[in-house]
Enzyme design. Structure first.
Site, mmCIF file in Angstrom:
data_model
loop_
_atom_site.group_PDB
_atom_site.id
_atom_site.type_symbol
_atom_site.label_atom_id
_atom_site.label_comp_id
_atom_site.label_asym_id
_atom_site.label_seq_id
_atom_site.Cartn_x
_atom_site.Cartn_y
_atom_site.Cartn_z
ATOM 1 C CB SER A 180 59.787 23.849 -179.960
ATOM 2 O OG SER A 180 59.053 22.710 -180.356
ATOM 3 C CG ASP A 204 54.585 24.855 -175.778
ATOM 4 O OD1 ASP A 204 54.163 24.411 -174.695
ATOM 5 O OD2 ASP A 204 54.002 24.638 -176.856
ATOM 6 C CG HIS A 266 54.596 25.135 -180.382
ATOM 7 N ND1 HIS A 266 54.955 24.581 -179.177
ATOM 8 C CD2 HIS A 266 55.622 24.853 -181.251
ATOM 9 C CE1 HIS A 266 56.128 23.977 -179.296
ATOM 10 N NE2 HIS A 266 56.557 24.148 -180.541
#
Length: 328
Positions: A180, A204, A266
């Protein structure tokens, strides 16, 4: 009638998928979380904490570098930049590959992604694993954390330059992995090292405030840069567009089987990656464009997603389909 429906589907899908360097219009408020099932309401237009950011820029050594090896798989040794003796008396071995893991927003050293990836790598290979904790900034507001990512990433790059200088550990044996917001951290670290590290993997990579951000992860940040996109849909937490040498879109890259929440979509990126380190079983099919990714009509060459191969090389867009439970 069937032709009309098909054309409508094509037009809808072409506008729904994210293409490279297209600005995504997020709403003023969005729900995000990198660390737990409790989503945080984030004001994407809030003012960052300038006082904290100034301190981070002045004192970049808020980062902690936690070393794990097969000799100490559970209890970390803390390494410090410019502490040469500390490195010499640690279990760091410059002759072995080095894997660096960087967590995302609202996380610290004990977050699940760090534990899972450290365990997967040490069970599979005899490597140095360095978990970089940047909790002081990561636990701040999302806008503030985003603003401080370049400074945190640059300092990670400087730390790796220090390791290279005092131990001879080659950049060509380093693999930087970020989840992330952490994906953009490792991108900036690779950039600080002029793209010399062997491999950079973005799990991601965060989307909000990053689509047209010059400091985002990019294909020039390492010799080989890979991104795995799992939550790139409308209001998704991931960036959802091709930004690396090789970009993988499991199950289309917007939602994942067995998931009902954006947080689940996610985090599936690092769950898939951890599984790939152990089993190396994910086969992506190359796609000509994002429309093929979305429609699952890719017919190109096969290329493996993930794994820990330090010499991995490749490029392109790839789609693959997975199961809903580990090992997927």
């Amino acid at each position: 009638m069937k032709t009309l429906l098909y054309l409508c589907l094509v037009v809808y899908t072409a506008t729904a998928v994210h293409l490279k360097d297209v600005e995504v219009k997020y709403p003023h408020y969005i729900n995000l979380s990198d660390n737990d099932e409790v989503m945080q309401t984030v004001d994407l237009e809030e003012q960052p904490d300038i006082e904290l950011l100034e301190d981070i820029f002045r004192n970049p050594d808020n980062n902690r570098y936690l070393l794990y090896t097969r000799d100490n798989p559970l209890v970390a040794q803390t390494l410090q930049i410019n502490n040469t003796l500390g490195v010499y008396f640690s279990k760091f071995n410059a002759w072995k590959p080095t894997v660096v893991i960087v967590h995302g927003w609202l996380s610290d050293r004990n977050t699940e992604v760090n534990i899972a990836l450290t365990d997967a790598f040490l069970r599979k290979s005899d490597v140095n694993v360095i978990v970089m904790e940047w909790r002081r900034l990561a636990l701040s507001g999302y806008v503030t954390a985003t603003s401080g990512v370049p400074a945190v990433g640059r300092r990670l790059g400087q730390f790796l330059e220090f390791l290279h200088r005092v131990t001879g550990a080659p950049f060509e044996s380093m693999h930087l992995i970020g989840y992330s917001l952490g994906a953009h951290v490792v991108g900036n670290a690779g950039r600080e090292l002029e793209g010399k590290v062997a491999r950079v993997t973005g799990l991601d990579p965060a989307g909000p405030l990053w689509n047209l951000n010059k400091d985002r992860l990019s294909s020039s940040d390492g010799i080989y840069v890979e991104a795995i996109h799992t939550d790139g849909g409308v209001l998704g937490q991931g960036i959802g567009s091709a930004i690396a040498d090789a970009d993988f879109f499991p199950n289309g890259g917007t939602s994942q089987p067995g998931c009902l929440t954006s947080f689940c979509h996610h985090k599936r990126a690092w769950e898939l990656f951890a599984s790939s380190v152990t089993y190396d079983h994910f086969l992506g099919r190359e796609c000509s464009n994002m429309l093929q990714v979305s429609l699952n009509t890719c017919r190109g060459k096969i290329f493996k997603m993930g794994n820990g191969d330090i010499s991995k090389r490749g490029s392109g867009l790839y789609r693959l389909n997975t199961d809903r439970r580990y090992p997927f």
